[in-house]
Write an enzyme that holds these catalytic residues in place. Sequence first.
Site, short mmCIF file in Angstrom:
data_model
loop_
_atom_site.label_atom_id
_atom_site.label_comp_id
_atom_site.label_asym_id
_atom_site.label_seq_id
_atom_site.Cartn_x
_atom_site.Cartn_y
_atom_site.Cartn_z
N CYS A 144 84.44 -71.34 79.43
CA CYS A 144 83.16 -70.66 79.66
C CYS A 144 83.38 -69.22 80.09
O CYS A 144 83.02 -68.84 81.21
CB CYS A 144 82.38 -71.41 80.72
N GLU A 145 84.04 -68.45 79.26
CA GLU A 145 84.23 -67.02 79.50
C GLU A 145 84.22 -66.35 78.14
O GLU A 145 84.90 -66.84 77.22
CB GLU A 145 85.61 -66.74 80.12
N ARG A 197 97.57 -64.30 76.86
CA ARG A 197 97.88 -62.92 76.46
C ARG A 197 96.71 -62.19 75.79
O ARG A 197 96.46 -61.03 76.11
CB ARG A 197 99.13 -62.89 75.58
N TYR A 214 95.93 -59.04 77.88
CA TYR A 214 96.54 -57.80 77.36
C TYR A 214 95.94 -57.36 76.03
O TYR A 214 96.54 -56.52 75.36
CB TYR A 214 98.03 -58.01 77.12
N TYR A 248 105.77 -65.61 77.62
CA TYR A 248 104.54 -65.36 78.37
C TYR A 248 103.38 -66.19 77.79
O TYR A 248 102.24 -65.75 77.74
CB TYR A 248 104.21 -63.86 78.40
N GLY A 300 112.74 -55.57 78.33
CA GLY A 300 111.68 -54.70 77.82
C GLY A 300 111.66 -54.48 76.33
O GLY A 300 110.65 -54.03 75.79
N PRO A 334 116.59 -59.45 79.24
CA PRO A 334 115.62 -59.61 78.15
C PRO A 334 114.84 -60.92 78.28
O PRO A 334 115.39 -61.94 78.68
CB PRO A 334 116.51 -59.66 76.90
N1 PLP Z 1 113.17 -57.78 84.21
C1 PLP Z 1 112.14 -57.49 85.04
C2 PLP Z 1 112.44 -56.99 86.42
C3 PLP Z 1 110.81 -57.68 84.61
O1 PLP Z 1 109.79 -57.40 85.45
C4 PLP Z 1 110.58 -58.17 83.30
C5 PLP Z 1 109.21 -58.37 82.78
O2 PLP Z 1 108.22 -58.01 83.32
C6 PLP Z 1 111.68 -58.48 82.50
C7 PLP Z 1 112.95 -58.25 82.98
C8 PLP Z 1 111.52 -59.02 81.12
O3 PLP Z 1 110.89 -58.14 80.25
P1 PLP Z 1 110.80 -58.49 78.71
O4 PLP Z 1 110.27 -59.86 78.59
O5 PLP Z 1 109.87 -57.47 78.15
O6 PLP Z 1 112.16 -58.34 78.14
#
Ligand code: PLP
Length: 423
Positions: free
Chosen positions: A348-349, A318, A322, A377, A242, A279
Amino acid sequence: MNHFELQGGELHCEDVALARIASEVGTPVYVYSSATLQRHFTVLRDALTSAGLKDPLIAFAVKANSNVAVLRTLAAVGAGADVVSEGEIRRALAAGIPAKRIVFSGVGKTEAEVAYALEAGVAEINLESEPELHLVNAVASRMGKRAAVAIRVNPDVEAGGHAKISTGKAENKFGVSLAEAERLYANASNMAGVRPVGVACHIGSQITDLAPLEAAFTKMRRLVERLRGEGLSIERLDLGGGLGAPYFNAPTPPAPADYAAMIARTMTGLSDIQFAFEPGRMIAANAGVLVARVLHVNARPEGRKFLVLDAAMNDLLRPAMYDAFHDIRPVTPRAGEPVTYDVVGPICETGDTFTRDRTLPPLQAGDLIAFMTAGAYGAAMSSEYNSRPLVPEVLVKGERYAVVRPRPSYDDMLAREAAAPWL
Ligand code: PLP
């Protein structure tokens, strides 16, 4: 720090010119830096160990970038893997990540996936609900095994950032409440097919403030103390991923050293526990770019200028999903007055708009641009929408590069489908 810099007026990845990769592999193309991937991993590990966390299990979130060569690059410096499907377990194993460093998360594991994970011998299955506890218990019992499990807690903390990547509020589908975790942990310790080894949490992604993480981790620490108070054994505390990566025009995330210091402070005295981390973004985001070519500049007489690229939302989702902002840099910047563009793809969006009103150095048809901070991502979320062949991926190491996911040909694309017998 990353390894995408101008050398002799040309944007490079390490020592390879992005223009060379674009001309040899074609565009759009993802390009990853091995040195950046490994650096981000070791910076985090060094921060955690310097703060006093012994032998942390750093399980790279495979969902962020699931390319096997990327995983192998991280495995070489000791990364484990956080996975959410059998496919991701297979990728992690194919990359040489030992099963003992694989954590299996996710709210909807199938019986077959659980059986596969147990057969492989993963370190831990993170259970997200009571039905999942019973499922894993049943599958493991049938296989004559005892599954190492952790209970994923939803600590009900607002992580900030985009609602679609917030996972730690009570209304989100992930994990169980603290009270439920206590009950399930005690139940699990009496089941023949599971062995509870710890608790886990993950409150969201692209978190740029330590306060919600600290609030969640404090709740987790108290939970560990309560469980231990009940005589239950806890070996591992999984604090999830996160931590944000620095994106263009977005708040700066905390430094890994500050994150580690906060954890050490919050967990003082819990020295007999192994900490696990998941991570993804902070390791991979700034280790990759998406290189695209300008197809043309559509300058409307009313004034708006559309920079039409050969990359689209199917290659980098993304911004559409988002509202994410990626820094856009010309690969070979040319002199001249900056110009304000809407940067769009050919799909086409209307959602296939990377950014509006972005002021960039002047660009022309045929020029190359790089979307920065695209290593997480990015390719992992790409698709063949509009029947655009899957975007290729390239890994750079020093002066060398390798195509680590080739662009499928149109024949490859069509060969995956079959005619129904009545057609
Ligand atoms: N762990 C879990 C269970 C997740 O759902 C996620 C992302 O959604 C991550 C780790 C990785 O998160 P990040 O890429 O923000 O570090």
